[in-house]
Design a protein around this motif. Structure first.
Motif, PDB file in Angstrom:
ATOM      1  N   ASN A 217      -3.986   1.982  -2.595  1.00  0.00           N
ATOM      2  CA  ASN A 217      -4.195   0.830  -1.723  1.00  0.00           C
ATOM      3  C   ASN A 217      -4.844   1.201  -0.395  1.00  0.00           C
ATOM      4  OD1 ASN A 217      -3.214  -1.118  -3.468  1.00  0.00           O
ATOM      5  ND2 ASN A 217      -1.101  -0.906  -2.760  1.00  0.00           N
ATOM      6  N   ASP A 218      -5.548   2.323  -0.376  1.00  0.00           N
ATOM      7  CA  ASP A 218      -6.237   2.719   0.854  1.00  0.00           C
ATOM      8  C   ASP A 218      -7.377   1.753   1.158  1.00  0.00           C
ATOM      9  OD1 ASP A 218      -4.572   4.884   0.963  1.00  0.00           O
ATOM     10  OD2 ASP A 218      -6.035   6.312   0.152  1.00  0.00           O
ATOM     11  N   PRO A 219      -7.637   1.503   2.442  1.00  0.00           N
ATOM     12  CA  PRO A 219      -8.765   0.635   2.813  1.00  0.00           C
ATOM     13  C   PRO A 219     -10.083   1.172   2.253  1.00  0.00           C
ATOM     14  CG  PRO A 219      -7.348   1.038   4.711  1.00  0.00           C
ATOM     15  CD  PRO A 219      -6.881   1.963   3.621  1.00  0.00           C
ATOM     16  N   ASP A 240      -9.145  -4.406   2.561  1.00  0.00           N
ATOM     17  CA  ASP A 240      -7.769  -3.887   2.603  1.00  0.00           C
ATOM     18  C   ASP A 240      -7.030  -4.389   1.369  1.00  0.00           C
ATOM     19  OD1 ASP A 240      -5.237  -3.042   3.076  1.00  0.00           O
ATOM     20  OD2 ASP A 240      -4.908  -4.257   4.878  1.00  0.00           O
ATOM     21  N   ASN A 242      -4.087  -4.167   0.431  1.00  0.00           N
ATOM     22  CA  ASN A 242      -2.746  -4.686   0.708  1.00  0.00           C
ATOM     23  C   ASN A 242      -2.758  -6.158   1.092  1.00  0.00           C
ATOM     24  OD1 ASN A 242      -1.028  -2.178   0.508  1.00  0.00           O
ATOM     25  ND2 ASN A 242      -2.494  -1.493   2.046  1.00  0.00           N
ATOM     26  N   SER A 243      -3.910  -6.643   1.556  1.00  0.00           N
ATOM     27  CA  SER A 243      -3.982  -8.034   2.018  1.00  0.00           C
ATOM     28  C   SER A 243      -4.524  -8.978   0.942  1.00  0.00           C
ATOM     29  CB  SER A 243      -4.863  -8.119   3.265  1.00  0.00           C
ATOM     30  OG  SER A 243      -6.216  -7.807   2.944  1.00  0.00           O
TER      31      SER A 243
END
Length: 359
Positions: A217-219, A240, A242-243
């Protein structure tokens, strides 16, 4: 005269992550090393060093060059396993050195395993004038196939065929707006580091489609470039994970394709083939459809090859019914998507059945 001007801007993003698991099968193993006529040196196309290869995503014929490091992995993961190397020739009429040449070939393969750290006590060598499962020497291709060393692995599965693997795929699209001035006669080229699927959707507007597997989940830094002649402009943005919205998918079966090999002129299921079918029956959901597609190589008569094709599919169906009962829907047929017959490994792989599954 004015200089050309190009300005690029990302104006809209519609991106999400699709997650889930998929059933996969490793590429099949042709457990032999093939040699040139009257030669005991391992051909240069074989890889003789330890390398990391994804055998769940690899062309089966191309994967054969990794047979020695692949067997090393199997032996290292099974402490009680041992290797039996059976060197053979294409007969004393074709290779007069006979058993002596066969043993030289076996020792060449043995030395390759020793160089990769396998203890000598775990390797046995034998020699034959012809292989135990010899190919038909009435054909030139059969003669070529018999110049080989068969690699038998004892006390270990030859390969772990079936696995359920998790996946995460970044997908969707973003829109790119390109403003230009004084670029008459110049074509506009739009590129991005995250996709090569960029299409013009309207005047000055482009759609970039994303379909990219991710493993964390790294940008993700995304760059976009628009170019006209010698003039270009760049823009950047960050995704991102995660978003993003995550869409979960049920067990994916689309990419599953397993090849089960048979010996020359045989339709008998090997222990490794039975192991694959048991793994498949345990991991595949009830009600799925299993398609069994029989195949034979081009050596021998058309009548016998058709007979082998049908027998291989029928024997496979019978065994699945034995271990799984009526858990699945089963269809049989003929595999028309065969490997090239121009190499020994391709012909070995065509002595097989192909299994694909659908929901």
């Amino acid at each position: 005269v004015y200089d050309p001007e190009v300005n690029v801007e990302v104006i809209d993003k519609d991106i999400h992550i699709r997650t889930g698991s998929e059933l996969l099968a490793t590429s099949p193993i042709v457990n032999a090393v093939f040699f040139e006529k009257d030669d005991a040196e391992i051909p240069s196309n074989y890889v003789l060093e330890q390398v990391e290869v994804d055998y769940f995503d690899h062309d089966a014929v191309q994967a054969h060059k990794y047979i020695i490091p692949r067997i090393v992995d199997i032996v290292n993961n099974n402490p009680d396993s041992e290797i039996v190397l059976i060197g053979a020739t294409s007969g004393t009429d074709d290779e007069p050195e006979g058993r002596s040449l066969a043993m030289k070939r076996a020792n060449s393969v043995k030395n390759a395993f020793l160089n990769l750290g396998i203890d000598e006590s775990r390797i046995k060598t034998e020699a034959r004038i012809l292989p135990d499962k010899a190919s038909n020497q009435e054909f030139e291709q059969g003669i070529i196939e018999n110049r080989r060393v068969d690699i038998i692995v004892k006390n270990a599965p030859l390969q772990e065929y079936v696995d359920i693997q998790e996946f995460a795929i970044l997908e969707g699209d973003f829109k790119v707006k390109v403003d230009t001035a004084h670029t008459e006669g110049e074509s506009i080229e739009v590129n991005s580091n995250i996709t090569n699927r960029i299409k013009k959707s309207n005047k000055g507007l482009y759609t970039a489609e994303i379909d990219k597997e991710i493993d964390n989940n790294d940008p993700i830094d995304v760059s976009v470039t628009a170019k006209a002649g010698n003039t270009q402009d760049n823009t950047n943005f960050v995704i991102d994970p995660n978003s993003l919205e995550q869409i979960e998918e049920m067990l994916k079966l689309d990419n599953f394709a397993a090849i089960l090999r048979f010996d020359y002129n045989s339709s008998e299921l090997s222990a490794d083939n039975k192991r694959l079918l048991k793994q498949l029956s345990e991991k595949l959901p009830s009600g799925a459809t299993i398609k069994i597609l029989g195949s034979a190589d081009a050596l021998g008569s058309e009548e016998r090859n058709l007979e082998l094709t049908n027998e291989r599919a029928q024997n496979t169906e019978t065994y699945i019914l034995e271990v799984a009962g009526d858990k699945f829907n089963i269809e049989t047929g003929v595999n028309i998507d065969k490997f090239s017959e121009t190499t020994p490994q391709g012909r070995f792989l065509n002595r097989s059945i192909k299994i694909i599954v659908t929901k």
